[in-house]
Scaffold this active site. Structure first.
Site, PDB file in Angstrom:
ATOM      1  N   GLY A  11      16.606  48.721  72.128  1.00 33.33           N
ATOM      2  CA  GLY A  11      15.209  48.615  71.713  1.00 33.33           C
ATOM      3  C   GLY A  11      14.852  49.669  70.688  1.00 33.33           C
ATOM      4  NE  ARG A  25      16.947  63.835  53.151  1.00 31.32           N
ATOM      5  CZ  ARG A  25      15.747  63.842  52.601  1.00 31.32           C
ATOM      6  NH1 ARG A  25      14.871  64.767  52.961  1.00 31.32           N
ATOM      7  NH2 ARG A  25      15.420  62.953  51.696  1.00 31.32           N
ATOM      8  NE  ARG A  72      17.628  44.423  73.967  1.00 28.66           N
ATOM      9  CZ  ARG A  72      17.340  45.668  74.337  1.00 28.66           C
ATOM     10  NH1 ARG A  72      18.315  46.472  74.753  1.00 28.66           N
ATOM     11  NH2 ARG A  72      16.106  46.134  74.287  1.00 28.66           N
ATOM     12  CG  ASP A 103      20.959  52.652  80.873  1.00 24.53           C
ATOM     13  OD1 ASP A 103      21.050  53.545  81.726  1.00 24.53           O
ATOM     14  OD2 ASP A 103      21.594  51.581  80.948  1.00 24.53           O
ATOM     15  CB  THR A 126      14.759  54.745  75.152  1.00 24.45           C
ATOM     16  OG1 THR A 126      14.055  53.910  76.064  1.00 24.45           O
ATOM     17  CG2 THR A 126      15.137  56.039  75.857  1.00 24.45           C
ATOM     18  CG  ASP A 128      11.551  52.225  78.887  1.00 24.47           C
ATOM     19  OD1 ASP A 128      10.361  51.897  78.712  1.00 24.47           O
ATOM     20  OD2 ASP A 128      12.488  51.412  78.891  1.00 24.47           O
ATOM     21  CG  ASP A 130      14.992  54.999  80.816  1.00 27.43           C
ATOM     22  OD1 ASP A 130      15.236  55.445  79.682  1.00 27.43           O
ATOM     23  OD2 ASP A 130      15.280  53.833  81.150  1.00 27.43           O
ATOM     24  NE  ARG A 172      13.512  46.018  81.364  1.00 28.07           N
ATOM     25  CZ  ARG A 172      14.664  45.616  80.845  1.00 28.07           C
ATOM     26  NH1 ARG A 172      15.199  44.469  81.224  1.00 28.07           N
ATOM     27  NH2 ARG A 172      15.312  46.356  79.967  1.00 28.07           N
TER      28      ARG A 172
END
Length: 322
Positions: A11, A25, A72, A103, A126, A128, A130, A172
């Site tokens: 994502g 750079r 993906r 992840d 990400t 999230d 997480d 999620r």
């Protein structure tokens, strides 16, 4: 190491471009050739490589999304796909990789290292937040501010129409966005995957709020907090205690937009540190920021260890909602 590849995968997250810019750079300043890999692992298999120099990453630090694009790849999940990717890298003379993602990106990198011994260093991108081993991931701060802006606007409508709004945010398996935006937005209830919150509790909270004179409420729900999401949770609560309610799912709007200053600085720091770490001969680690300092965490730990939410923030949000 004379040639390094950089790619974004999974994502998209605001700040990925800032990280790519820093990688290109920093490596260019140290006379290392840089190759951008388009469309993540899918592009790696297809040999979608493009040389990148400092001027190629001008004026991208403020842009959302990723100029390298992302995808993906089901093919990369197979040994045959990873073998083809390794062959493409070898043909292009790419000796190491900087992987920017979450992840799934890092799980793929772990397999790639194990099977083909390709040196890889990860940068956590990400929304999230997480991943274990960093206080914040690239894109998280922007996503929270984007969601907060939406909640502030929805609260005006909720108050005007005397309604309860259930606002679903991404998450999620982790409730970091919901917790932070719920606290900052003054939500009456915050439902997280880590803290089970059923319709009975929400119905009781709404009943209590009305008894105190509140004519509207904001319920922030992480998408994985309840089976079926915010819509199912609201309907279940209405069966227990009838109220006028509406659901707003913020969805992918949280991923887009120009990154905040925090995300630009974080991405720049981690991108440069990842490039330096890779050139120094270290592989199989993720670069994060812990208490303001750069931290190295094995990729396996970053994806396998559970990153706990801040229980103190959760308890504070409940107290302030009274």
């Amino acid at each position: 190491m004379k040639k390094v590849g950089v790619f974004t995968s999974g994502g998209d997250a605001p700040g990925m471009n800032a990280a790519v810019r820093a990688v290109v750079r920093w490596l260019s300043a140290h006379e290392v050739e840089v190759v951008g890999i388009r469309r993540g692992y899918a592009g790696m298999i297809d040999g979608e490589f493009v040389p990148m120099a400092p001027r190629d990453v001008a004026n991208i630090i403020q842009r959302g999304g990723t100029i390298l694009r992302t995808a993906r790849s089901k093919a990369f999940m197979t040994p045959e796909g990873r073998s083809e990717a390794a062959k493409q890298l070898a043909r292009a003379g790419i000796e190491g990789l900087v992987a920017i993602g979450g992840d799934g990106t890092f799980r793929g990198a772990i397999k790639f290292i194990q099977e083909h011994r390709i040196p890889i260093v990860g940068v956590p991108g990400t929304i999230d937040n997480d991943l274990y081993g960093t206080d914040f991931t690239i894109g998280f701060d922007t996503a929270v501010n984007t969601a907060l802006d939406a909640i502030d606007r929805i609260r005006d409508t909720a108050a005007s129409h005397e309604r309860v709004f259930f606002i679903e945010v991404m998450g999620r398996h982790a409730g970091f966005i919901a917790l932070n935006v719920g606290l900052a937005g003054g939500a009456e209830v915050i439902a997280l995957p880590e803290v089970p919150t059923g319709p009975e509790e929400i119905a009781e909270q709404i009943r209590t709020s009305e008894a105190k004179g509140k004519s509207s409420s904001i319920i922030v729900v992480a998408e994985g907090a309840y089976p079926g999401g915010a819509d199912t949770l609201m309907k279940a609560a209405q069966e227990i205690y009838p109220f006028e309610g509406r659901v707003t799912v913020l969805g992918h709007i949280q991923r887009g937009g120009s990154p905040t200053a925090h995300d630009r600085v974080l991405a720049s720091r981690l991108g440069a540190a990842a490039a330096e770490t890779l050139i120094a001969g270290t592989s199989g680690v993720m670069l994060g920021e812990v208490e303001g300092e750069i931290a190295l965490t094995p990729l396996a730990e970053a994806v396998e260890k559970r990153k706990p939410i801040n229980r103190g923030l959760y308890e504070l949000a409940g107290i302030l909602a009274e």
